[in-house]
Design an enzyme around this catalytic site. Structure first.
Site, mmCIF file in Angstrom:
data_model
loop_
_atom_site.group_PDB
_atom_site.id
_atom_site.type_symbol
_atom_site.label_atom_id
_atom_site.label_comp_id
_atom_site.label_asym_id
_atom_site.label_seq_id
_atom_site.Cartn_x
_atom_site.Cartn_y
_atom_site.Cartn_z
ATOM 1 N N GLN A 38 0.830 -1.207 0.000
ATOM 2 C CA GLN A 38 0.000 0.000 0.000
ATOM 3 C C GLN A 38 0.863 1.255 0.000
ATOM 4 O OE1 GLN A 38 -2.397 -0.064 3.624
ATOM 5 N NE2 GLN A 38 -0.637 0.110 4.978
ATOM 6 N N HIS A 65 0.826 -4.621 2.900
ATOM 7 C CA HIS A 65 -0.517 -4.779 3.461
ATOM 8 C C HIS A 65 -0.696 -6.247 3.838
ATOM 9 C CE1 HIS A 65 -5.185 -4.174 3.073
ATOM 10 N NE2 HIS A 65 -4.881 -5.041 4.003
ATOM 11 N N PHE A 115 -2.532 -5.024 13.354
ATOM 12 C CA PHE A 115 -2.581 -5.200 11.895
ATOM 13 C C PHE A 115 -1.991 -6.564 11.523
ATOM 14 C CE2 PHE A 115 -0.919 -3.065 7.684
ATOM 15 C CZ PHE A 115 -1.960 -3.607 6.967
ATOM 16 N N HIS A 118 -4.267 -9.352 12.551
ATOM 17 C CA HIS A 118 -5.403 -9.475 11.632
ATOM 18 C C HIS A 118 -4.985 -10.197 10.355
ATOM 19 C CE1 HIS A 118 -8.925 -8.248 9.241
ATOM 20 N NE2 HIS A 118 -8.034 -8.047 8.280
ATOM 21 N N GLU A 119 -3.849 -9.781 9.792
ATOM 22 C CA GLU A 119 -3.390 -10.387 8.530
ATOM 23 C C GLU A 119 -3.058 -11.857 8.731
ATOM 24 O OE1 GLU A 119 -3.402 -8.937 5.411
ATOM 25 O OE2 GLU A 119 -4.532 -7.406 6.483
ATOM 26 N N LYS A 122 -6.533 -13.768 9.380
ATOM 27 C CA LYS A 122 -7.406 -13.839 8.205
ATOM 28 C C LYS A 122 -6.756 -14.593 7.043
ATOM 29 C CE LYS A 122 -10.179 -10.911 5.116
ATOM 30 N NZ LYS A 122 -10.703 -9.553 4.896
ATOM 31 N N HIS A 123 -5.493 -14.286 6.783
ATOM 32 C CA HIS A 123 -4.846 -14.835 5.584
ATOM 33 C C HIS A 123 -3.760 -15.871 5.889
ATOM 34 C CE1 HIS A 123 -6.893 -11.856 3.090
ATOM 35 N NE2 HIS A 123 -6.531 -10.923 3.952
HETATM 36 P P1 5GP Z 1 -11.644 -4.715 -0.185
HETATM 37 O O1 5GP Z 1 -13.055 -5.113 -0.112
HETATM 38 O O2 5GP Z 1 -11.293 -3.469 0.531
HETATM 39 O O3 5GP Z 1 -11.027 -4.824 -1.560
HETATM 40 O O4 5GP Z 1 -10.874 -5.848 0.604
HETATM 41 C C1 5GP Z 1 -11.047 -6.024 1.966
HETATM 42 C C2 5GP Z 1 -10.192 -7.163 2.409
HETATM 43 O O5 5GP Z 1 -10.664 -8.389 1.840
HETATM 44 C C3 5GP Z 1 -8.738 -7.100 1.958
HETATM 45 O O6 5GP Z 1 -7.955 -6.286 2.748
HETATM 46 C C4 5GP Z 1 -8.362 -8.539 2.064
HETATM 47 O O7 5GP Z 1 -8.161 -8.918 3.396
HETATM 48 C C5 5GP Z 1 -9.578 -9.218 1.528
HETATM 49 N N1 5GP Z 1 -9.510 -9.370 0.061
HETATM 50 C C6 5GP Z 1 -10.057 -8.567 -0.891
HETATM 51 N N2 5GP Z 1 -9.819 -9.035 -2.126
HETATM 52 C C7 5GP Z 1 -9.099 -10.168 -1.969
HETATM 53 C C8 5GP Z 1 -8.567 -11.113 -2.885
HETATM 54 O O8 5GP Z 1 -8.702 -11.043 -4.095
HETATM 55 N N3 5GP Z 1 -7.879 -12.151 -2.334
HETATM 56 C C9 5GP Z 1 -7.717 -12.297 -1.004
HETATM 57 N N4 5GP Z 1 -7.022 -13.359 -0.562
HETATM 58 N N5 5GP Z 1 -8.206 -11.430 -0.126
HETATM 59 C C10 5GP Z 1 -8.891 -10.387 -0.585
HETATM 60 P P1 5GP Z 2 -8.145 -6.368 5.357
HETATM 61 O O1 5GP Z 2 -8.648 -5.219 4.565
HETATM 62 O O2 5GP Z 2 -6.733 -6.792 5.115
HETATM 63 O O3 5GP Z 2 -9.093 -7.449 5.645
HETATM 64 O O4 5GP Z 2 -8.117 -5.697 6.774
HETATM 65 C C1 5GP Z 2 -7.297 -4.691 7.142
HETATM 66 C C2 5GP Z 2 -7.555 -4.517 8.610
HETATM 67 O O5 5GP Z 2 -6.347 -4.111 9.195
HETATM 68 C C3 5GP Z 2 -8.595 -3.470 8.895
HETATM 69 O O6 5GP Z 2 -9.312 -3.863 10.040
HETATM 70 C C4 5GP Z 2 -7.774 -2.254 9.190
HETATM 71 O O7 5GP Z 2 -8.374 -1.393 10.107
HETATM 72 C C5 5GP Z 2 -6.521 -2.867 9.788
HETATM 73 N N1 5GP Z 2 -5.342 -2.072 9.482
HETATM 74 C C6 5GP Z 2 -4.459 -1.645 10.394
HETATM 75 N N2 5GP Z 2 -3.489 -0.916 9.814
HETATM 76 C C7 5GP Z 2 -3.772 -0.887 8.491
HETATM 77 C C8 5GP Z 2 -3.120 -0.299 7.382
HETATM 78 O O8 5GP Z 2 -2.088 0.366 7.474
HETATM 79 N N3 5GP Z 2 -3.680 -0.504 6.166
HETATM 80 C C9 5GP Z 2 -4.811 -1.246 5.996
HETATM 81 N N4 5GP Z 2 -5.297 -1.392 4.772
HETATM 82 N N5 5GP Z 2 -5.465 -1.809 7.035
HETATM 83 C C10 5GP Z 2 -4.939 -1.633 8.276
#
Ligand code: 5GP
Ligand code: 5GP
Length: 230
Positions: A38, A65, A115, A118-119, A122-123
């Site tokens: 990011q 990210h 953060f 969470h990563e 989730k992943h």
């Molecule tokens: P957004 O809806 O903001 O694109 O994505 C929210 C979160 O959903 C991302 O930060 C990530 O954790 C997950 N996500 C969105 N798109 C993808 C994808 O194509 N692959 C995976 N593995 N996770 C995703």
């Molecule tokens: P994702 O979109 O990967 O599922 O979730 C991102 C989560 O991590 C959100 O709950 C967001 O508040 C938290 N987060 C903490 N720091 C950051 C950051 O620097 N960038 C993003 N995209 N998410 C962050």
């Protein structure tokens, strides 16, 4: 009656069993990773506010990210194993690099652990069949080093100066320098302009090398996008 009951049982087994098996295999397996970086300037200049981490303003560089297991059909597994919570003691040797390369910008300010947790949950738990928690974070740090995204862009005269650049020139300069086609995600600044937010690169299942993406995420940038300063 007995025959009816027995066949009902058989039918329900036939319906339930496959979904049980596919649920367990889909949560443990995946085809490739997205490695997502990011641009902090674009996280911070939207209508939502951002907060610098406790350690201070991060460098004006792309930050990690996440490293996201994905399927070739575009779907992805998530939250695969709640028996393996994030444990920062397993990555104590990486924390200095993590703070630098994987800074958090969410509010309220934190160290980054929320953060990373969470990563991981989730992943990261979805790639445990291939890499453990330490390897997961180490792999992401190595990829960040290896790709040097900002270097790829600045080498081509694309700088975080608030000016607009063609999406094509951004894609081409990354492909030219890194060797693989990236996917660019945009968001909007406070005035609604489309800007460079995240860059996705694809990584093989073992986490050892970049590959061409089997599938790209959805979404669209404008043909010309801003590259804000940070
Ligand atoms: P957004 O809806 O903001 O694109 O994505 C929210 C979160 O959903 C991302 O930060 C990530 O954790 C997950 N996500 C969105 N798109 C993808 C994808 O194509 N692959 C995976 N593995 N996770 C995703
Ligand atoms: P994702 O979109 O990967 O599922 O979730 C991102 C989560 O991590 C959100 O709950 C967001 O508040 C938290 N987060 C903490 N720091 C950051 C950051 O620097 N960038 C993003 N995209 N998410 C962050």
């Amino acid at each position: 009656m007995k025959i009816l009951l027995a066949s009902l049982c058989l039918i329900s087994l036939l319906v339930i069993l496959p979904s049980v098996f596919s649920a367990s295999s889909s949560s443990e397996d995946f085809d490739f990773f997205y490695f997502v970086q990011q641009w902090p300037g674009s996280y911070c200049d939207t209508q939502k506010k951002c907060c610098y981490p406790n350690s201070g303003k991060p460098a004006a560089d792309f930050g990690i990210h996440g490293l996201w297991p994905n399927y070739k059909d575009g779907t992805y597994p998530s939250n695969c194993d709640d028996s393996k919570p994030f444990d920062s003691s397993t990555i104590s040797d990486l924390l200095t690099s993590m703070k630098k390369s994987w800074p958090t910008l969410a509010c309220p300010s934190g160290s980054g652990e929320a953060f990373w947790e969470h990563e991981w949950e989730k992943h990261g738990t979805c790639s445990e069949s291939v890499i453990d928690q330490h390897e997961y974070f180490q792999t992401a740090l190595n990829l960040k080093q290896k790709t040097n995204l900002l270097g790829a862009l600045t080498k081509a005269g694309i700088n975080p100066d608030g000016k607009s650049y063609s999406l094509e020139s951004i894609r081409d300069s990354i492909k030219e320098s890194i060797g693989f086609t990236p996917w660019v995600e945009c968001n909007r600044d406070g005035s609604g302009n489309s800007q460079l937010y995240q860059v996705y690169l694809c990584v093989d299942r073992s986490g050892s090398g970049l590959i061409e993406c089997p599938v790209f995420p959805h979404g669209k940038c404008g043909a010309e996008i801003e590259f804000p300063s940070f």
